[in-house]
Design an enzyme around this catalytic site. Structure first.
Site, short mmCIF file in Angstrom:
data_model
loop_
_atom_site.label_atom_id
_atom_site.label_comp_id
_atom_site.label_asym_id
_atom_site.label_seq_id
_atom_site.Cartn_x
_atom_site.Cartn_y
_atom_site.Cartn_z
CG HIS A 215 -3.23 1.15 -2.36
ND1 HIS A 215 -1.69 1.12 -2.46
CD2 HIS A 215 -3.82 0.33 -3.14
CE1 HIS A 215 -1.50 0.11 -3.67
NE2 HIS A 215 -2.70 -0.11 -4.12
CG LEU B 38 -1.79 -0.95 1.37
CD1 LEU B 38 -2.99 -0.81 2.54
CD2 LEU B 38 -2.87 -1.42 0.07
CG HIS B 39 1.00 3.27 -3.25
ND1 HIS B 39 0.07 4.07 -3.80
CD2 HIS B 39 1.08 2.50 -4.30
CE1 HIS B 39 -0.59 3.61 -4.93
NE2 HIS B 39 0.19 2.34 -5.06
CE LYS C 243 -1.10 4.13 -11.82
NZ LYS C 243 -1.10 2.94 -11.75
NE ARG D 202 2.63 -4.53 -12.17
CZ ARG D 202 1.30 -5.02 -12.24
NH1 ARG D 202 0.11 -3.85 -12.19
NH2 ARG D 202 0.71 -6.16 -12.21
P1 AMP Z 1 -3.50 -2.03 -6.94
O1 AMP Z 1 -3.35 -2.58 -5.44
O2 AMP Z 1 -2.50 -1.57 -7.61
O3 AMP Z 1 -4.31 -3.26 -7.52
O4 AMP Z 1 -4.46 -0.81 -6.47
C1 AMP Z 1 -5.85 -0.98 -5.87
C2 AMP Z 1 -6.68 0.24 -6.13
O5 AMP Z 1 -5.83 1.38 -5.46
C3 AMP Z 1 -7.22 0.45 -7.42
O6 AMP Z 1 -8.50 0.72 -7.35
C4 AMP Z 1 -6.25 1.50 -7.96
O7 AMP Z 1 -6.88 2.16 -9.08
C5 AMP Z 1 -6.00 2.22 -6.50
N1 AMP Z 1 -5.02 3.10 -6.85
C6 AMP Z 1 -3.50 2.62 -7.20
N2 AMP Z 1 -2.54 3.55 -7.12
C7 AMP Z 1 -3.40 4.55 -7.11
C8 AMP Z 1 -3.13 6.11 -7.26
N3 AMP Z 1 -1.66 6.55 -7.50
N4 AMP Z 1 -4.17 6.89 -7.07
C9 AMP Z 1 -5.25 6.83 -6.73
N5 AMP Z 1 -5.72 5.44 -6.74
C10 AMP Z 1 -4.87 4.43 -6.84
#
Ligand code: AMP
Length: 270
Positions: free
Chosen positions: A23, A19-20, A137, A175
């Site tokens: 999230h 998580l960042h 995103k 990533r």
């Molecule tokens: P992931 O863990 O990459 O599958 O992302 C989980 C959720 O967090 C997804 O709905 C992504 O679109 C959202 N997310 C990831 N990075 C960002 C970001 N930089 N800004 C806003 N939402 C994000």
């Protein structure tokens, strides 16, 4: 189930962990709008292609739990692969068909969205959220999830939150951890090309082909990255647009840097 039967509203933030603050912004929104917030943390094998980064995908469950708790989530749901796919795979799939899952990321990631919608449907059934939070995103993914919910009358409100960026403009992504320092600098080209396109449009450019050519040329100036796509569609339906564009438009780019594949996008109202 206890929270639900006590009448609490339930928010779900589906993630793949590591998580960042991207999230974090979804979790914050979920906490503001719901009584009980669940962050799911599952690197879903069925949305990865055979040559993709499933094994290398960054994982940090302890750090994720800390962040989710700090922001105010009530639970982290981090199932094992065997819990989500007890018979090894799924005999039942949830698939949004048609152009929404044929364009953009679908071209270089066949089967990806079927994996996403199937696991999101499973998570909805397990958690039973009133609202689920997605990031712009992954703009195409959010629209695919919204379409699934609409078509299947799932009793969940899809909330889509803005892209969170680093100070220099790079969209936050788990990533980004794959990037070496040179690639990290080069990866800025995604957001600067989109910014440049935004400026062109602010100065009156409305020709779709010329805007795409501008983005492609900008990105090709960066030798470390290789372009996957740069495309323009209507927003939020992601329909084809005529050569002269107007209304709400979605500009999406994807670029490969070594083993990392990064995406970014921009929504503009013309
Ligand atoms: P992931 O863990 O990459 O599958 O992302 C989980 C959720 O967090 C997804 O709905 C992504 O679109 C959202 N997310 C990831 N990075 C960002 C970001 N930089 N800004 C806003 N939402 C994000």
């Amino acid at each position: 189930a206890e929270a639900r039967s006590a009448g609490a509203s339930i928010g779900l933030v589906p993630t793949m962990g590591a998580l960042h603050e991207g999230h974090g912004s979804l979790i914050r929104a979920a906490c503001a709008e719901n009584d009980y917030v669940v962050v799911s943390n599952f690197v879903n094998p069925t949305q990865f292609g055979p040559n993709e980064d499933l094994d290398a995908y960054p994982r940090d469950l302890a750090g994720d739990c800390r962040l989710a708790r700090e922001i105010g989530a009530q639970a982290v749901f981090a199932p094992a692969v065997e819990e989500m796919y007890p018979s090894g795979t799924s005999a039942t799939w949830v698939e949004v068909e048609g152009r929404l899952t044929s364009i953009l990321c679908a071209r270089s990631r066949p089967g990806h969205f079927r994996g996403v919608t199937t696991v999101v449907a499973k998570l909805f059934n397990i958690v039973g959220p009133c609202r689920a939070y997605f990031g712009q995103k992954d703009g195409q993914q959010a629209q695919v999830a919204a379409r699934m919910v609409r078509d299947l009358f799932m009793p969940v409100e899809i909330r889509i939150m803005p892209i969170v960026r680093e100070a220099d403009g790079l969209a936050l992504s788990s990533r980004n951890a794959y990037l070496n320092p040179e690639e990290r600098t080069a990866a800025l080209i995604l957001s600067t090309a989109l910014k440049g396109a935004e400026e062109l449009m602010a100065n009156g450019e409305r020709n779709r082909g010329r805007i795409i050519s501008f983005i492609v040329e900008e990105i090709e100036k960066e030798p470390l990255g290789s372009l996957d796509y740069a495309e323009i569609y209507s927003f939020p339906d992601l329909e084809e647009l005529p050569e002269t564009i107007e209304g709400s438009i979605f500009i999406a780019v994807a670029l490969k840097f070594g083993r990392a594949r990064l995406i970014d996008n921009l929504v503009v109202n013309l």
